[in-house]
Design an enzyme around this catalytic site. Structure first.
Site, mmCIF file in Angstrom:
data_model
loop_
_atom_site.group_PDB
_atom_site.id
_atom_site.type_symbol
_atom_site.label_atom_id
_atom_site.label_comp_id
_atom_site.label_asym_id
_atom_site.label_seq_id
_atom_site.Cartn_x
_atom_site.Cartn_y
_atom_site.Cartn_z
ATOM 1 N N ALA A 29 49.226 -34.376 19.344
ATOM 2 C CA ALA A 29 48.566 -35.491 20.045
ATOM 3 C C ALA A 29 47.886 -35.011 21.333
ATOM 4 C CB ALA A 29 49.592 -36.577 20.365
ATOM 5 N N HIS A 30 48.570 -34.175 22.104
ATOM 6 C CA HIS A 30 47.983 -33.699 23.363
ATOM 7 C C HIS A 30 46.759 -32.825 23.113
ATOM 8 C CE1 HIS A 30 51.613 -35.318 25.171
ATOM 9 N NE2 HIS A 30 51.036 -35.193 26.345
ATOM 10 N N LYS A 31 46.867 -31.950 22.122
ATOM 11 C CA LYS A 31 45.741 -31.071 21.787
ATOM 12 C C LYS A 31 44.543 -31.916 21.342
ATOM 13 C CE LYS A 31 44.957 -26.881 18.992
ATOM 14 N NZ LYS A 31 43.963 -27.303 18.002
#
Lengths: 208, 292
Positions: free
Chosen positions: A35-37
């Site tokens: 999700a962060h990437k």
């Protein structure tokens, strides 16, 4: 013990200091490695084209994350077949893997807190002061216990990342955490790391 | 040979939701060492509540249900290892369906999660070993989470930076370094599995295999037994504590094994096991299956 409900104001964030236990309530969103990437590449640095549906998810995330919390968690979820989702086990995952991304994500979406375990590094700590936001430490491995604070699963985005990596929108009540990085440059993790390094150096200097 | 799928499913349920007694006892003892009202004590109290809740509800102790590591000891002239493998895989997929296990097998090239904990030939990891005829078939299972797996380390001695040479003094130095670098990231208080020697592969494998042993038992070699005790004691002087919150208990035990090595190599591998130290065993007798 202090209770805080999302959305959280900057004033409340600045009142929090390292070492303070807090009970969190309200709506938050889980997000971890994939999700962060994805958020960084697609919306913040925009090095990747959004896929089908991404822009709509982005609009909803902007609304959900504003003043809220990102929880580093890859839950065990039941009811996958019927979409009657329930969190069965939901402790925190190790946060440091999001160190390259976290501060930029918090700033972009105006997120006020991140829950995880193990603490984060200098880039995130700087972000804590600038945005501002704080790092809440949950008890790693206490998954059945924490799952009890999850009252409801309100929805899920990016299921293609898999169950652990998807972004689950949850409503929690009295989720127990401790502030270990605050908006004033305080980090309990940096202190423990420094002190333990001094002890290690003394131990290494001893003869066998 | 009868079908053991349901029995293996029960082994998985027990392993994921019920912490072994020796581990729980160590955690209960650790609570008393932390100051009342401290974050460290609070963390351990929460951990103990979680252990009870998971056992009562058959829910995973930790949401990271880990890498499933099966060790199968089968008597000579008994079983088809191919069938046992099939039954283990079927049981694991069913355990995932029942939320005893999180879907944890992710294709490293294409990033997709298989959804049933089965991935290629090596996920789950199954090790077979033949024992004498007349011995019962036993299956051991360990679930090792990714957080603690990520803080494991391998050193190639000599290590100039740490001043660690190719002897027990050097081994001590690198293991203590691994504990300091792990901080609370591996969900302390943890258990250290250490292998000295071997090649890069066998060294790491053996450092995990020692974690199947009971806590508190010492290596038969007095030299290694002394080092096990010393490492646990010195690790706890660093003040990292439960969850890295600071405190008295960082490591609850250390297990060391020695291997043969090439003249050119001297590897020391440290596997860190988190407090959610999930290992269980099933023994298959003629008329029943016994769980530890």
């Amino acid at each position: 013990m202090r209770s805080i409900t999302t959305p959280i104001s900057d004033d409340v964030i600045r009142e929090l200091k390292v070492g303070e236990p807090v009970l969190l309530s309200g709506i938050m969103v889980t997000g971890r490695d994939a999700a962060h990437k994805w958020m960084i590449e697609t919306f913040i640095k925009q090095t990747h084209e959004p896929k089908e549906g991404d822009l709509q998810v982005y609009e909803e995330l902007k609304r959900l994350l504003n003043g809220s919390i990102i929880y580093h968690c890859g839950p065990v979820v039941s009811g996958l077949d019927t979409k009657d989702y329930k969190f069965v086990a939901a402790g925190p995952t190790t946060s440091i893997r999001e160190e390259p991304y976290q501060a930029d994500v918090m700033k972009h979406f105006n997120v006020k807190g991140v829950i995880g375990k193990g603490g984060m590094g200098p880039k995130t700590l700087k972000g804590c002061q600038e945005v501002p936001f704080v790092y809440f430490h949950a008890i790693g491995g206490a998954a059945s216990y924490i799952a009890q604070s999850v009252q409801k699963v309100l929805g899920v985005y990016k299921m293609e990342f898999g169950v652990p990596e998807a972004m689950w929108v949850i409503e929690v009540r009295d989720f127990p955490v401790v502030v270990t990085m605050d908006a004033h440059g305080g980090s309990q993790h940096a202190v423990i790391d420094d002190n333990s390094k001094k002890v290690l150096d003394a131990l290494l200097a001893q003869p066998y | 040979m009868r079908d053991l799928t349901n029995d293996i499913l029960e082994l998985i349920r027990r392993t994921s939701s019920s912490l072994p007694k020796d581990v729980e006892e160590r955690l209960r003892a650790a609570v008393e060492k932390e100051a009342p009202g401290s974050a460290a004590r609070g963390a351990l109290e929460t951990i103990l509540k979680n252990i009870e809740l998971s056992r009562a509800n058959s829910t995973p102790i930790c949401q990271d249900t880990g890498t499933p590591i099966f060790h199968v000891y089968y008597p000579e002239v008994c079983c088809s290892t191919r069938k046992i493998r099939e039954q283990i895989r079927a049981a694991l997929a069913e355990a995932t369906q029942r939320s005893y296990m999180r879907p944890n097998a992710v294709d490293a090239i294409y990033d997709n999660n298989t959804g049933d904990n089965l991935g290629g030939d090596d996920f789950p990891y199954i090790h077979f070993e033949e024992v004498e005829a007349g011995q019962p078939l036993t299956i051991e299972l360990m679930l090792k989470g990714g957080g603690c797996e990520n803080v494991g380390r391998q050193y190639s001695l000599p290590d100039n930076h740490l001043g660690a040479g190719r002897d027990m003094a050097g081994v001590r130095k690198v293991v203590l370094d691994a504990v300091q670098k792990a901080q609370g990231l591996g969900c302390a208080p943890g258990v250290l599995g250490v292998a000295i020697g071997g090649n890069r592969g066998t060294s790491y494998t053996k450092s995990k295999e020692v974690l199947f042993d009971q806590l508190g038992t010492r290596n038969e070699d007095p030299k290694l037994a002394a080092l096990e005790e010393r490492l646990t004691s010195e690790a706890n002087q660093m003040g990292i504590g439960p969850m890295g919150f600071g405190g008295q208990t960082t490591v609850i035990d250390t297990k060391i094994t020695g291997l043969h090595r090439l003249p050119a190599s001297y590897f020391v591998s440290v596997s860190y096991m988190c407090w959610a130290y999930r290992r269980r065993k099933m023994t298959v007798w003629e008329d029943r299956v016994e769980y530890d």
